[in-house]
Design an enzyme around this catalytic site. Structure first.
Site, PDB file in Angstrom:
ATOM      1  N   SER A  84       0.794  -1.233   0.000  1.00  0.00           N
ATOM      2  CA  SER A  84       0.000   0.000   0.000  1.00  0.00           C
ATOM      3  C   SER A  84       0.826   1.283   0.000  1.00  0.00           C
ATOM      4  CB  SER A  84      -0.953   0.016   1.191  1.00  0.00           C
ATOM      5  OG  SER A  84      -2.046  -0.854   0.964  1.00  0.00           O
ATOM      6  N   LYS A  87       0.162   3.634  -2.801  1.00  0.00           N
ATOM      7  CA  LYS A  87      -0.918   4.632  -2.742  1.00  0.00           C
ATOM      8  C   LYS A  87      -0.363   6.055  -2.709  1.00  0.00           C
ATOM      9  CE  LYS A  87      -4.624   1.853  -0.621  1.00  0.00           C
ATOM     10  NZ  LYS A  87      -4.065   0.540  -0.327  1.00  0.00           N
ATOM     11  N   SER A 139      -6.079   3.465   4.207  1.00  0.00           N
ATOM     12  CA  SER A 139      -5.511   2.572   3.197  1.00  0.00           C
ATOM     13  C   SER A 139      -6.596   1.802   2.450  1.00  0.00           C
ATOM     14  CB  SER A 139      -4.520   1.590   3.836  1.00  0.00           C
ATOM     15  OG  SER A 139      -3.633   1.071   2.868  1.00  0.00           O
TER      16      SER A 139
END
Length: 371
Positions: A84, A87, A139
Site C-alpha cells: 500500500s 498509494k 488505506s
C-alpha cells in the site's frame, strides 16, 4: 577491357563489409539514479560517521527532505513489492487532476475490492476529498479504485501513474494497481518510495491527508470516524506521515517523515518481516543526528522538467490569402533544407547540369556533320 557487372561489385562489397564486422559490444548499464554509491546491495553508510541502527528491513533509505541528500541506505534500488505504499503514487498523481468537491458514486467493482477497505457503498455520497482521506488514512483499496474511476477509469489511471513515476525519475517503479495489491510485474524500491514521498509532501493537500489522525467519513445515514494507520503519528515527536503497507508477498513496507527544528527526515523501508515501528523511529533519530554532519551517499533527484508545449501549426483554409511578407517558394524550401538534403540537391542539380552540357555538345557535333 572486360567490364565487371555492377551487381557483382555490390555483392563483393557486401561480403567484404560483413567479413570485417566486429562483434557487438555489451552496452554499459546506466549509472543508478541518485549516484554511483547507490548501486550497492548492502549497507551504504557515510565514511567517518556511526552506522545507522540495525533493522530487519531488506532495503531502506534515510534522506533529508529539504536537500534531497541520501544519508544512508541499504539496497536502495532493489526492486520489491510496494504493497500500500504505492498509494503515495496514486495520491501524488491524482490530487492535481481531480476536483476535491466532485461527488463520486463508486462502482460495484470498487466497493468489492479485496484487502483493506473503508467500507464504501455504491451511492453518490462521497467527495474526492473524502476518498483521498480514505486512501491515505485508512488505506482503502475500495477508495483507490473509486478514485481511478473518477479519473476516467483504471487503464487511464495506470498510464497516468506510470507517467508520473517516470517524471519523478522513479525508474524502479512499475504500477499495476492503484491500491498496491500484489500483481505480477508491479515493483518499487526504497529509493523510489522516498522520492515519491518527497514529491508528495511538497503538496499541501497530500501532506494534509497523510498527517490527519482522525476524520469523519460519510455514510448513508450518518457519519463515522476513520483513523490513520500510521502509528507513529501518535508515538513519534514531529511525525507528519506518510504511508504503511502490507501483503503476504510484500511483507511490511513503510515510509515515514518527521520534522524537527524546521528540518524533515524521510525513512523508507521495504520487505520487513515483522514489527517495524520502533526500528523506523530509531532510523529517524539517526537521520536527524546525521543531517548536516555526515557526508551524503547519494541524492534524491528532482523531477524531470516539463516538456515545452508545441505550438500548433496554423490551419490552412481554402480562402486563405498568402501573406505579402512570405518568402518565395524556392527560398522557403531552401531555408528548410538540412545539410544532407542540400548536399543531395547539389548532386542532383550538378549531375543534371553535366548531363545537359554533354547532350548539348553531342547535338552540336551532329549538326556540324550534317552541314
Amino acid at each position: 577491357m572486360k567490364l565487371v557487372p555492377v551487381t557483382a561489385l555490390l555483392v563483393a562489397v557486401t561480403f567484404t563489409g560483413a567479413a570485417q564486422a566486429t562483434p557487438a559490444q555489451t552496452p554499459t548499464p546506466p549509472p543508478p539514479v541518485g549516484g554511483d554509491l547507490l548501486a550497492g546491495r548492502g549497507l551504504i553508510k557515510p565514511v567517518g560517521f556511526k552506522a545507522p541502527p540495525k533493522t530487519k528491513a531488506t532495503a531502506y533509505v534515510i534522506a533529508d527532505h529539504e536537500t534531497g541528500q541520501v544519508l544512508a541506505a541499504k539496497d536502495p534500488h532493489g526492486r520489491y513489492r510496494p504493497a500500500s505504499t504505492l498509494k503515495m503514487l496514486t495520491a501524488a498523481t491524482l490530487i492535481p487532476k481531480l476536483d476535491k468537491t466532485l461527488k463520486v458514486r463508486p462502482s460495484r467493482d470498487a466497493v468489492n475490492q479485496e484487502g483493506s477497505a473503508v467500507g464504501l457503498q455504491t451511492r453518490p455520497i462521497y467527495t474526492v476529498d473524502d476518498l483521498f482521506k480514505a486512501l491515505m488514512m485508512s488505506s482503502g483499496n475500495d477508495a483507490a479504485m473509486a478514485l481511478a474511476e473518477a479519473n476516467g477509469g483504471l487503464d487511464k489511471t495506470m498510464r497516468d501513474m506510470n507517467d508520473e513515476a517516470k517524471r519523478l525519475q522513479a525508474n524502479d517503479t512499475v504500477a499495476k494497481t492503484p491500491s498496491g495489491l500484489d500483481k505480477p510485474g508491479q515493483s518499487s524500491s526504497a529509493y523510489d518510495l522516498a522520492l515519491i514521498a518527497r514529491s508528495g509532501l511538497s503538496d499541501k493537500d497530500f501532506r494534509r491527508y497523510v498527517s490527519t489522525k482522525t476524520a469523519k467519513f460519510p455514510a448513508p445515514k450518518k457519519w463515522y470516524e476513520i483513523s490513520n494507520h500510521n502509528k507513529l503519528l501518535w508515538r513519534y515527536k514531529g511525525m507528519i506521515g506518510v504511508k504503511n503497507g502490507w501483503t503476504t508477498k510484500a511483507q511490511s513496507t513503510f515510509v515515514g517523515a518527521a520534522t524537527r527544528d524546521g528540518h524533515t527526515i524521510i525513512v523508507s523501508i521495504m520487505k520487513h518481516e515483522g514489527y517495524f515501528w520502533e526500528e523506523v523511529a530509531d532510523l529517524l533519530d539517526w537521520g536527524f543526528a546525521a543531517r548536516g554532519k555526515a557526508t551524503p551517499v547519494g541524492l534524491l533527484v528532482d523531477p524531470l522538467p516539463d516538456e515545452p508545449a508545441q505550438q500548433a501549426a496554423p490551419v490552412a483554409t481554402s480562402h486563405a490569402t498568402p501573406s505579402p511578407s512570405r518568402k518565395p517558394m524556392m527560398d522557403a524550401a531552401a531555408s528548410e533544407q538540412n545539410a544532407s538534403t542540400r548536399t543531395m540537391g547539389s548532386v542532383v542539380i550538378g549531375g543534371g547540369l553535366l548531363f545537359g552540357l554533354v547532350w548539348l555538345g553531342y547535338g552540336i557535333r551532329r549538326r556540324r556533320r550534317r552541314l
